[in-house]
Design a protein around this motif. Structure first.
Motif, short mmCIF file in Angstrom:
data_model
loop_
_atom_site.label_atom_id
_atom_site.label_comp_id
_atom_site.label_asym_id
_atom_site.label_seq_id
_atom_site.Cartn_x
_atom_site.Cartn_y
_atom_site.Cartn_z
N GLY A 111 0.83 -1.20 0.00
CA GLY A 111 0.00 0.00 0.00
C GLY A 111 0.86 1.25 0.00
O GLY A 111 2.08 1.18 0.11
N SER A 112 0.21 2.38 -0.12
CA SER A 112 0.91 3.66 -0.16
C SER A 112 1.18 4.14 1.27
O SER A 112 0.26 4.36 2.05
N MET A 113 2.48 4.30 1.61
CA MET A 113 2.86 4.74 2.95
C MET A 113 3.00 6.25 2.98
O MET A 113 3.64 6.84 2.12
N VAL A 114 2.40 6.87 4.00
CA VAL A 114 2.50 8.32 4.16
C VAL A 114 2.95 8.62 5.58
O VAL A 114 2.64 7.87 6.52
N PRO A 115 3.70 9.70 5.78
CA PRO A 115 4.15 10.05 7.14
C PRO A 115 2.97 10.38 8.06
O PRO A 115 1.90 10.79 7.60
N ILE A 116 3.19 10.19 9.35
CA ILE A 116 2.16 10.49 10.34
C ILE A 116 2.05 12.00 10.52
O ILE A 116 3.05 12.71 10.67
N LYS A 117 0.82 12.52 10.52
CA LYS A 117 0.57 13.94 10.73
C LYS A 117 -0.22 14.14 12.02
O LYS A 117 -0.91 13.25 12.49
N GLU A 118 -0.11 15.33 12.57
CA GLU A 118 -0.78 15.63 13.83
C GLU A 118 -2.30 15.55 13.71
O GLU A 118 -2.98 15.12 14.63
N ASP A 119 -2.85 15.93 12.55
CA ASP A 119 -4.30 15.99 12.42
C ASP A 119 -4.97 14.64 12.26
O ASP A 119 -6.20 14.54 12.29
N ASN A 120 -4.19 13.54 12.08
CA ASN A 120 -4.83 12.23 11.96
C ASN A 120 -4.43 11.28 13.09
O ASN A 120 -4.72 10.09 13.04
N LYS A 121 -3.81 11.82 14.14
CA LYS A 121 -3.40 10.97 15.25
C LYS A 121 -4.58 10.46 16.08
O LYS A 121 -4.47 9.45 16.77
N GLU A 122 -5.72 11.15 16.00
CA GLU A 122 -6.87 10.75 16.81
C GLU A 122 -7.47 9.43 16.37
O GLU A 122 -8.15 8.75 17.15
N ILE A 123 -7.24 9.02 15.12
CA ILE A 123 -7.79 7.74 14.65
C ILE A 123 -6.74 6.63 14.69
O ILE A 123 -7.02 5.51 14.28
N LEU A 124 -5.55 6.93 15.19
CA LEU A 124 -4.49 5.93 15.30
C LEU A 124 -4.52 5.30 16.69
O LEU A 124 -4.50 6.01 17.69
N MET A 125 -4.58 3.98 16.74
CA MET A 125 -4.53 3.30 18.04
C MET A 125 -3.08 3.31 18.54
O MET A 125 -2.16 2.98 17.80
N LYS A 126 -2.89 3.69 19.79
CA LYS A 126 -1.54 3.83 20.33
C LYS A 126 -0.89 2.46 20.56
O LYS A 126 -1.56 1.54 21.04
N PRO A 127 0.40 2.32 20.24
CA PRO A 127 1.11 1.06 20.52
C PRO A 127 1.14 0.80 22.03
O PRO A 127 1.41 1.70 22.82
N GLU A 128 0.87 -0.43 22.42
CA GLU A 128 0.88 -0.81 23.83
C GLU A 128 2.13 -1.63 24.18
O GLU A 128 2.41 -1.85 25.35
N LYS A 129 2.86 -2.06 23.15
CA LYS A 129 4.10 -2.82 23.36
C LYS A 129 5.27 -2.03 22.80
O LYS A 129 5.18 -1.48 21.70
N ASN A 130 6.36 -2.02 23.55
CA ASN A 130 7.56 -1.31 23.11
C ASN A 130 8.34 -2.15 22.11
O ASN A 130 8.39 -3.38 22.22
N VAL A 131 8.98 -1.49 21.15
CA VAL A 131 9.72 -2.20 20.12
C VAL A 131 10.88 -3.01 20.71
O VAL A 131 11.30 -4.02 20.13
N SER A 132 11.39 -2.61 21.86
CA SER A 132 12.52 -3.32 22.48
C SER A 132 12.18 -4.77 22.82
O SER A 132 13.05 -5.64 22.81
N LEU A 133 10.90 -5.05 23.10
CA LEU A 133 10.49 -6.43 23.40
C LEU A 133 10.73 -7.35 22.21
O LEU A 133 11.19 -8.48 22.36
N PHE A 134 10.45 -6.85 21.02
CA PHE A 134 10.59 -7.66 19.81
C PHE A 134 12.05 -7.74 19.36
O PHE A 134 12.48 -8.74 18.79
N LEU A 135 12.81 -6.68 19.60
CA LEU A 135 14.24 -6.72 19.28
C LEU A 135 14.93 -7.77 20.13
O LEU A 135 15.81 -8.50 19.64
N GLU A 136 14.54 -7.88 21.39
CA GLU A 136 15.11 -8.89 22.27
C GLU A 136 14.73 -10.29 21.80
O GLU A 136 15.54 -11.22 21.84
N LYS A 137 13.50 -10.44 21.34
CA LYS A 137 13.03 -11.74 20.84
C LYS A 137 13.84 -12.17 19.63
O LYS A 137 14.23 -13.34 19.51
N MET A 138 14.15 -11.24 18.73
CA MET A 138 14.90 -11.59 17.53
C MET A 138 16.37 -11.88 17.83
O MET A 138 17.01 -12.65 17.14
#
Length: 239
Positions: A111-138
């Motif tokens: 799909g077409s990737m676009v940068p995150i903008k301030e005006d569309n953050k309200e419809i974005l679900m916030k990440p609940e897991k930190n990326v460091s958890l998955f880096l450790e797994k790998m």
């Protein structure tokens, strides 16, 4: 960005997210080793509201359901996507950034990737897991040459029906994704059942065939360790 080919010494232009390429001068395969930075993007939906409702209605008809659609909303769910080298090949891993994801996803649709903008953050679900958890797994999986690390917000239609249940529809491909949780659970259940059955059969055969209690204990211990190592490798390959 430029790198130098270690084989012929030529300077090569590469794209920012390149992980693997071939030297255009000497045809040497190159795997790039660099420290990736977590980048965030939102994928633009291609399935609008009207076709999404049509897909959901067709899904209900196929399930012989008389429920009606009472609510629909477009949400962006967060997923981490990694590209890295493992056992000489490039592997893609996708993880939900939510603690209790409503469905499973193993690859990121194009799909077409676009940068995150301030005006569309309200419809974005916030990440609940930190990326460091998955880096450790790998790291535990001995992943090499991590070439891409993205936080992608993928669009999904959340459609609530009169029974209170929710249908999730991929707004990139126009596909229902709710049902893949049940399929994955069945596949996991069959895998566990097969592995446990084989494990206990081995223990039974060893218990009957070996008369010495010490030797039998050692042999069964080695079998148990080998079994759990195999099962861990199997699940890592599957998921």
């Amino acid at each position: 960005m430029k790198i130098t080919c270690p084989q012929c010494g030529a300077d090569i232009d590469i794209q920012p997210r390149s992980l693997q390429l071939i030297c255009p001068f000497c045809n040497t395969p190159l795997i790039l080793k660099k420290e990736p930075v977590l980048e965030s993007y939102r994928l633009e939906p291609t399935c609008e509201e009207e076709p999404a409702i049509s897909f959901a209605k067709q899904f209900l008809i196929e399930k012989n359901s008389k429920d009606a659609i009472v609510k629909k909303e477009l949400l962006y769910l967060p997923f981490y996507r990694f590209l890295y080298e493992k056992r000489g090949r490039i592997v893609e891993k996708v993880f939900s950034a939510l603690r209790s994801p409503p469905f499973l996803l193993f690859t990121i649709p194009s799909g077409s990737m676009v940068p995150i903008k301030e005006d569309n953050k309200e419809i974005l679900m916030k990440p609940e897991k930190n990326v460091s958890l998955f880096l450790e797994k790998m790291k535990k999986e001995k992943a090499k040459s991590l070439g891409e690390m993205l936080l992608l917000y993928l669009p999904f239609w959340k459609i609530t029906i009169s029974s209170g249940e929710t249908i999730w529809l991929d707004a990139l491909q126009g596909k229902i994704v709710t049902s893949n949780v049940l399929k994955a659970q069945k596949r996991t259940g069959k895998l566990i059942k097969s592995l446990l059955t084989g494990f206990f059969i081995l223990l039974l055969v060893e218990g009957i065939a070996v008369s010495s209690s010490i030797l039998r204990f050692l042999l069964q211990g080695v079998t148990a360790i080998a079994f759990f190592y195999f099962m861990r490798r199997k699940f890592n390959d599957e998921y």
